[in-house]
Every structure is written in C-alpha cells, then in structure tokens.
Design a protein around this motif. Sequence first.
Motif, PDB file in Angstrom:
ATOM      1  N   UNK B 200      33.402  44.163  40.225  1.00 51.78           N
ATOM      2  CA  UNK B 200      33.981  44.545  41.509  1.00 51.78           C
ATOM      3  C   UNK B 200      34.741  43.371  42.108  1.00 51.78           C
ATOM      4  N   UNK B 201      34.118  42.178  42.040  1.00 53.23           N
ATOM      5  CA  UNK B 201      34.743  41.009  42.674  1.00 53.23           C
ATOM      6  C   UNK B 201      36.122  40.746  42.077  1.00 53.23           C
ATOM      7  N   UNK B 202      36.282  40.988  40.777  1.00 49.45           N
ATOM      8  CA  UNK B 202      37.569  40.647  40.186  1.00 49.45           C
ATOM      9  C   UNK B 202      38.508  41.842  40.045  1.00 49.45           C
ATOM     10  N   UNK B 203      37.975  43.027  39.780  1.00 49.70           N
ATOM     11  CA  UNK B 203      38.893  44.142  39.508  1.00 49.70           C
ATOM     12  C   UNK B 203      39.487  44.731  40.787  1.00 49.70           C
ATOM     13  N   UNK B 204      38.761  44.653  41.893  1.00 42.29           N
ATOM     14  CA  UNK B 204      39.334  45.206  43.128  1.00 42.29           C
ATOM     15  C   UNK B 204      40.576  44.403  43.546  1.00 42.29           C
ATOM     16  N   UNK B 205      40.490  43.059  43.615  1.00 39.90           N
ATOM     17  CA  UNK B 205      41.738  42.328  43.902  1.00 39.90           C
ATOM     18  C   UNK B 205      42.824  42.574  42.855  1.00 39.90           C
ATOM     19  N   UNK B 206      42.436  42.712  41.604  1.00 42.61           N
ATOM     20  CA  UNK B 206      43.461  42.906  40.578  1.00 42.61           C
ATOM     21  C   UNK B 206      44.154  44.251  40.767  1.00 42.61           C
ATOM     22  N   UNK B 207      43.371  45.257  41.159  1.00 40.97           N
ATOM     23  CA  UNK B 207      43.964  46.553  41.469  1.00 40.97           C
ATOM     24  C   UNK B 207      44.944  46.399  42.632  1.00 40.97           C
ATOM     25  N   UNK B 208      44.533  45.694  43.679  1.00 39.28           N
ATOM     26  CA  UNK B 208      45.411  45.514  44.840  1.00 39.28           C
ATOM     27  C   UNK B 208      46.682  44.763  44.439  1.00 39.28           C
ATOM     28  N   UNK B 209      46.531  43.828  43.515  1.00 42.18           N
ATOM     29  CA  UNK B 209      47.683  43.068  43.012  1.00 42.18           C
ATOM     30  C   UNK B 209      48.625  44.016  42.253  1.00 42.18           C
ATOM     31  N   UNK B 210      48.033  44.971  41.503  1.00 43.36           N
ATOM     32  CA  UNK B 210      48.886  45.871  40.711  1.00 43.36           C
ATOM     33  C   UNK B 210      49.674  46.831  41.598  1.00 43.36           C
ATOM     34  N   UNK B 211      49.186  47.075  42.825  1.00 42.92           N
ATOM     35  CA  UNK B 211      50.007  47.927  43.702  1.00 42.92           C
ATOM     36  C   UNK B 211      50.780  47.091  44.717  1.00 42.92           C
ATOM     37  N   UNK B 212      50.785  45.792  44.509  1.00 41.28           N
ATOM     38  CA  UNK B 212      51.668  44.943  45.298  1.00 41.28           C
ATOM     39  C   UNK B 212      51.090  44.442  46.608  1.00 41.28           C
ATOM     40  N   UNK B 213      49.815  44.638  46.835  1.00 37.57           N
ATOM     41  CA  UNK B 213      49.241  44.196  48.109  1.00 37.57           C
ATOM     42  C   UNK B 213      48.792  42.736  48.085  1.00 37.57           C
ATOM     43  N   UNK B 214      48.633  42.206  46.888  1.00 38.11           N
ATOM     44  CA  UNK B 214      48.225  40.803  46.772  1.00 38.11           C
ATOM     45  C   UNK B 214      49.262  40.102  45.920  1.00 38.11           C
ATOM     46  N   UNK B 215      49.614  38.887  46.304  1.00 39.01           N
ATOM     47  CA  UNK B 215      50.705  38.183  45.643  1.00 39.01           C
ATOM     48  C   UNK B 215      50.406  37.797  44.209  1.00 39.01           C
ATOM     49  N   UNK B 216      49.330  37.057  44.007  1.00 44.30           N
ATOM     50  CA  UNK B 216      48.983  36.763  42.618  1.00 44.30           C
ATOM     51  C   UNK B 216      47.498  36.476  42.481  1.00 44.30           C
ATOM     52  N   UNK B 217      47.038  36.533  41.237  1.00 49.41           N
ATOM     53  CA  UNK B 217      45.629  36.305  40.942  1.00 49.41           C
ATOM     54  C   UNK B 217      45.580  35.079  40.047  1.00 49.41           C
ATOM     55  N   UNK B 218      44.750  34.122  40.415  1.00 47.88           N
ATOM     56  CA  UNK B 218      44.650  32.912  39.614  1.00 47.88           C
ATOM     57  C   UNK B 218      44.067  33.240  38.237  1.00 47.88           C
ATOM     58  N   UNK B 219      44.763  32.795  37.193  1.00 47.57           N
ATOM     59  CA  UNK B 219      44.361  33.215  35.849  1.00 47.57           C
ATOM     60  C   UNK B 219      42.981  32.677  35.455  1.00 47.57           C
ATOM     61  N   UNK B 220      42.703  31.447  35.842  1.00 49.22           N
ATOM     62  CA  UNK B 220      41.429  30.864  35.430  1.00 49.22           C
ATOM     63  C   UNK B 220      40.270  31.514  36.190  1.00 49.22           C
ATOM     64  N   UNK B 221      40.472  31.743  37.482  1.00 54.26           N
ATOM     65  CA  UNK B 221      39.427  32.426  38.251  1.00 54.26           C
ATOM     66  C   UNK B 221      39.200  33.824  37.683  1.00 54.26           C
TER      67      UNK B 221
END
Lengths: 61, 565
Positions: B200-221
Amino acid sequence: MAEPNNTQQHDDSEAGDDERIPPMQAIIDNPFLLLFIGVAVPAVFYTIWGIMEIAAIPIAK
Amino acid sequence: MATTFAHRVCPDTGLKVCRHAEALIKANAVVAIVFLAIGGLFGLLVALTRWPAVHILPADLFYLALTAHGADILIFWIIFFEIAILYFASAVLLNCRLATPRFGWLGFWLMLVGALMANVAVLQGESSVMFTSYVPMQAAPHFYLGLILFAVGALIAVFVFFGTLVVAQHEKTYEGSIPLVTFGAVAAAIIAVYTIASGAIILIPTFLWSIGLIGDIDTLTYRLVWWGLGHSSQQINVAAHVAVWYAIAALTIGSKPLSEKVSRGAFLLYIAFLPIASAHHLLTDPGISSEFKVFNTSYAIYLAVLASMIHGMSVPGAIEAAQRRNGFTRGVFGWLRNAPWGNPAFSGMFLSVVMFGFVGGISGVVLGTEQLNLLMHNTLYVTGHFHGTVAAGTTLAFMAITYLVVPLIFRRELILKGWCKWQPYLFGLGAFGISMLMMGAGTLGVSRRHWDMTFSDATLSFDYPPAAFLMMGLNGVFAVLATIGGIMFIVVVVGSVLVGKPRDEETAKTAPIIFQGGGATISGHGGEATLKLPGTVTLVTVFFISFVLYYFVNWKFLSEVWPLS
Ligand code: HEM
Ligand SMILES: [Cu+2]
C-alpha cells in the motif's frame, strides 16, 4: 452451554487450571502480540532504517 | 461447545466444517487454480521464447507474457490459494464458525476484480513492466489500481482469519494452544500484514503518479519499499507451505511433529525475522550501506534460515517417526521405501520438501550473501533459485494438498486416478529441471528478463558459451514437461470438481483417504518424542555437506572473478 469451568476470564485460564503459563507460551498464544512483533521488526530494521539511509544520500548539484 | 453454527461434520476427519468457511475455501481455491492455469501457460510461452532454437514470441509479447506470468502465478495463484488455507486452518481446524463471512466475500470479490483488472491492463499491452513494476517504467493506471484492490481484499481476508481466531478463543472451541498447522497459518497471516502494508505504501503513490497527480517516485525508495512487498510475500509462501507439509504428513500417515515446541519456535523465528530478508534484493544497489545489507541479509536472517532448517529436519523426521510407528522399521530407509508414493498428496509434499531445501534453499542462501550475490545478480540464476522455492516448493505443496481438498472439502472423488499418481512426479521433475537449468545458465552469465540471448541486433556483440545455449534449450524441454504436469493437475482437479463421484459417508468408511485418526492429529497436540531417526539423520547430513560444499565453491568462484594475488 453449561461450562464446567468456573473462571470467567477469557484468556490465560485455559480449561480452568491455575498453572502459571510460562512467558514464552504466553507470547506464542497471543496472535496480536505476535502481529505486533511481526510488523514492528521489519518496519524498523528494514523499512525505516532503509528510508533513513536513502534520505541521507546527498543530492547531486 | 458453546454456540451452534451452520456446519457439517466431516465424515473423514470428524472436524466441524463451517458452511461459510467451506464456501469461501472453495471459491478461493477455484479462482486460484484458474490463475495457475493462465499463469502457467504464459510461463510456457516465456520458456519457449528463451529456447534459442524456438524463440516463439516477438520482443514486445515476450515482456507482456513475462509480466502476466509473474503476476498471475506468483501473486494471484499463490495468494488466492493461501487465503483458502487461512480459512481452513482457522475455522475448520479450530472447529469453529468463520468470523464475519460477509467480509470474507467482500475480500474475495475485491481480490477477483483487482486481479482481473491487472490482467486486462497487461493484456492491453501498455503495462509490460514485469510484476515488479519498477519506476520509472510506467504501467496503465488500472494495472496499479488492480493490484491495490487485490491487496485490500487480501488484507480483509487476513483479518477475517484473525477474527476467527478470536471467535474460537472466546467460544472455547479448542483446548490449550492452537494446533501447529494453525500456528503456521498465523505466521503466514502476520507476514501478510507487513507485506500488504508495504504494498500500500508504495503502490498507492505509484498509482497517483500514473494518473499524473504526483510528479515522480524515487527509484531507490520504490525498490526498497516494493521489496517489502515482493520478498515478504514469498515468506508468506514459506510459512504457508511449511504448514501444508505438516498438515499433509498428519493427514496421510498420521505423523506429529518431532517436537511441537521446537516447530512452534521455528515459526516464531519466521514471524520476527523473515521479512527483513527483503534486503537481499538491494544487495547491489548503491546508496545503501553495507551495515544495512549485512545485518538484514546475514546476521539476523540466519535465524530465519535456522528456522527453515528446523522445519526441513522436523518434517522428514516426523514422517520417519510415524512410519516406524506404523511398522516400517526395516533398515535405515525402509520407512521411506514403504511410504505411500502412489498417493499424490504424500508424494507431492515430499518432493516439495526435498526440492525446496536442496534447490531453492541452498541457492537462496548463496544469493543472499552480499559478496556472492555479485556473481549472479540479475542473471537467470535468480530465476532458477526462485522456481526452486515457489514452483518446486510452494506450488507443488499446494498441488499436493489440493488432492485432499477435493475429496474433503468439495466432497468429490478424484477422477483419472492414474494421472493423479503421476502428476506430482511430472510437474516436480519439470520444475526441478527448469530451476537447475536456469541456475546453470545464470552461472554462465545469461541475464534474466532478456528476449534475445544472441544479441543479434546489439551494437556491441557478445557471445555466451555454447553450454549456455544448450541449457536454455533443455530448459525449454523441461518447461514443456512442467506444463504437461500442470495441465494434468488442472484437468484432474476441474474434472473431479465438476463430474467426480460425490463422496458420501459410505465412501468415507469404505474408501478412506486419510490416515486413521489423521483428523485428530492435525487439530490436536503432541510430538513424536523420539530422535531415533537414522534415515533423517542421513538425509540431513547429505544436505549439510552439499550446502557447505556449494557455498564454498561459490566463494572460490568469487575469488577467481577478481584475482588479487
Ligand atoms: C510451467 C511451469 C513454469 C515455467 C515453464 C516457467 C518458466 C519461466 C521462465 C522461462 C521465466 C523467465 C525467465 C526470464 O526471462 O527472466 C519465468 C519467470 C518467472 N516465473 Fe516461472 N515458470 C513456471 C512456473 C512458475 C511458478 C509455479 C511460479 C510461481 C509460483 C513462477 C514464477 C515466476 C516468476 C515470479 C518469474 C519472474 C518474472 C519476472 O522476471 O518478472 N513460475 N518462469
Ligand atoms: Cu527475496
């Protein structure tokens, strides 16, 4: 329905005998304590420690 | 027994089977097996593409198939089946009603919708990001959303399991501690909570990133937190299939663990220490200290390895003890020769124990050592290792117990008895072959997740040794064998459920499928309380010698990579 058991506390009093339950047994019989251990240990040693290390990486200029 | 609930009494085991639990076990098991079938066929396509002489799929479809294979088989097949195991280990083994069946169904539907959604996304072709979905590769939003729904559903199911434990405790449906198999399921469920939380901690932000709500996701995190999900979910499998080993041993030959206490202690080590091994996926990542890597993959994790060795010794030991009690006392291995090898539940379980230990286990410890990991990182060796654990280990164990679930829970006789008998051997041999051959090719450097090992259109050409090509061809052959084993399994199970003869009380008496008293053994207490086990001691000695030799051979290899003298 009639329980021969006279103790009413629901935990610790397995089948009503008063034997002291050894501490290890008490841990193992409490799934929610185990749940706490099972989430806290990796959260601290893996997730939090790892994120702290990543956060400490200096940003390139 | 305090309360009444809708149930039947199983004529085979004498256990009370809650109707709601029964229905949910059936639903989850059926869906699991459908995903096994789909995922397995994608696996075959992947293997045929990596067979240089066949090379069946074009590049884009290869990565699509690889994504579908990983997601359908590692996530959906395994987890649906595990939810069925959780319901069995709680409600059925504790003779208790299932807590909040409605939530059980809510979880089921969320998981199903999520899994279908992720499959649609993959098949549409815009989400060939492999099941790890490393950023910055981006999949379609409904890929992530599907995984999130699936995870939420699974979490609900896990809490229905915990709720059932509470109900059983309040209603005093069991005596003393919960049975060992249920305790193993508790370990699996606890690890599942951490797993799903990481997801949940990682996929929810990634989902938001895929619809353009978050700018980027740090690859290492992303990699760090994602592997909290990706690795820990494998540890759910380990806890669950070890519980399944004990369950099958109890039901097929009436064996009890050597020492219930020691086995429980080993599950406790799993709970505390298994998930931190997630760090072995980051061994080559820059920016993370060696202290973190070494603590999480060595010092602490050896406690979890120790736990696996305890189970690995305890299960064959328990089998030997039970067989000797059953009268097979001749020589060192008489108990093994006279084991019920024609019973697919038993043979599948035993093959799973042996292959999980020898193939998956040894290679896993090697890969999890920081220095040795450098030799094999991201090669097919990794893929070979985890087919040893999840295909030859977990999947074979789950197939094995299905041979008991069909008669006991679906109340159907198995059809095609001859197929049943051979299926675990065929699938087992296939899974063994692909594991060893991919490990072999990986040792020669062949990368994983790579469409073309000839590098035909690469600017800088590179040749793998001919042996690597040979091994990838043989890998294809064993993949076909594993697939045949897989298809036989699906045909037998689906066929039995649909057209198998109903199993009634009469058949339970005239044609027993479990060991007499097995129902009481699996839901009761006590150990074999003997250590006179020459056969097991021999097996374990062979295991240790292979382990130590192989481990040191790899250090030798390492020293040859960078000659220092
Ligand atoms: C018919 C049986 C199977 C065959 C022929 C097969 C074959 C393969 C092959 C050839 C690869 C790709 C290697 C690569 O190019 O990187 C692969 C990857 C994989 N397999 Fe299997 N496999 C089978 C069963 C299973 C089972 C039962 C599981 C899990 C329960 C599993 C889990 C995976 C996973 C997680 C990957 C990695 C996907 C990725 O790299 O994204 N496989 N398999
Ligand atoms: Cu891992």
